[in-house]
Each structure stands twice: as structure tokens, then as C-alpha cells.
Motif scaffolding. Structure first.
Motif, short mmCIF file in Angstrom:
data_model
loop_
_atom_site.label_atom_id
_atom_site.label_comp_id
_atom_site.label_asym_id
_atom_site.label_seq_id
_atom_site.Cartn_x
_atom_site.Cartn_y
_atom_site.Cartn_z
N GLN A 115 13.01 12.90 -62.23
CA GLN A 115 12.09 12.99 -61.14
C GLN A 115 12.51 13.58 -59.82
N LEU A 116 11.56 14.18 -59.17
CA LEU A 116 11.83 14.92 -58.11
C LEU A 116 11.52 14.24 -56.86
N GLN A 117 12.18 14.00 -55.94
CA GLN A 117 11.81 13.19 -54.67
C GLN A 117 11.77 14.09 -53.50
N CYS A 118 10.74 13.96 -52.62
CA CYS A 118 10.68 14.79 -51.36
C CYS A 118 12.13 14.25 -50.57
N THR A 119 12.48 15.03 -49.95
CA THR A 119 13.59 14.70 -48.82
C THR A 119 13.14 14.28 -47.73
N GLU A 120 11.64 14.60 -47.29
CA GLU A 120 11.05 14.23 -45.99
C GLU A 120 10.42 12.71 -45.95
N CYS A 121 9.45 12.67 -46.91
CA CYS A 121 8.71 11.43 -47.00
C CYS A 121 9.17 10.56 -48.07
N TYR A 128 5.76 21.90 -53.31
CA TYR A 128 4.86 21.45 -52.13
C TYR A 128 4.70 19.91 -52.24
N CYS A 129 4.82 19.40 -51.03
CA CYS A 129 4.68 17.76 -50.90
C CYS A 129 3.12 17.65 -50.39
N PRO A 130 2.18 17.15 -51.17
CA PRO A 130 0.82 16.89 -50.77
C PRO A 130 0.68 15.75 -49.73
N TRP A 131 1.57 14.71 -49.44
CA TRP A 131 1.51 14.01 -48.29
C TRP A 131 2.07 14.56 -47.21
N ASP A 132 3.06 15.59 -47.00
CA ASP A 132 3.45 16.37 -45.89
C ASP A 132 2.63 17.69 -45.46
N ARG A 133 1.78 18.14 -46.84
CA ARG A 133 1.07 19.18 -46.93
C ARG A 133 1.75 20.55 -46.31
N LYS A 134 3.12 20.50 -46.93
CA LYS A 134 3.81 21.66 -46.87
C LYS A 134 5.00 21.52 -47.87
N HIS A 135 5.65 22.90 -47.91
CA HIS A 135 6.67 22.94 -48.87
C HIS A 135 8.16 22.49 -48.32
N THR A 136 8.60 21.57 -49.12
CA THR A 136 9.85 20.77 -48.75
C THR A 136 11.02 20.83 -50.10
N ALA A 137 12.05 20.49 -49.55
CA ALA A 137 13.00 20.39 -50.44
C ALA A 137 12.88 19.02 -51.34
N HIS A 138 12.96 19.26 -52.66
CA HIS A 138 12.91 18.06 -53.60
C HIS A 138 14.10 17.82 -54.54
N LYS A 139 14.85 16.85 -54.32
CA LYS A 139 15.90 16.45 -55.14
C LYS A 139 15.89 15.56 -56.25
#
Length: 49
Positions: A6-12, A35-46
Motif C-alpha cells: 500500500q502507498l500512503q500519502c505523506t501529507e494527508c 496524485y493525491c485526490p484529497w490534496d488535489r496535487k502530486h505528493t510523495a507516497h511511501k
């Protein structure tokens, strides 16, 4: 040797993506810009367990 991860967004902190990786070739945790649909931008996913 391929496992599901699983890949988790580092921001949300939401788990947005599921993918596979070869544990033999990449033993460390995976980190991708997705792309994170909740932040509506590209973020790092770990990778998470």
C-alpha cells in the motif's frame, strides 16, 4: 517474490494506491510521487505495511 504493498500519502496520511513490488530487487521501502485526490496535487507516497 512479488508482494502487494500500500502507498500512503505523506501529507494527508491516507492510503491511496495499491501496487506490487519485487522484494528481491527492492528491499528498501518504495517512495513515489503520485496524485493525491484529497490534496488535489502530486505528493510523495511511501510504502506502508
Amino acid at each position: 517474490m512479488r508482494i502487494n504493498i500500500q502507498l500512503q500519502c505523506t501529507e494527508c496520511k491516507r492510503r491511496n494506491y495499491a501496487t506490487m513490488k519485487n522484494k528481491k530487487n527492492t528491499s528498501e521501502r518504495l517512495e513515489l510521487n503520485k496524485y493525491c485526490p484529497w490534496d488535489r496535487k502530486h505528493t510523495a507516497h511511501k510504502e506502508v505495511k
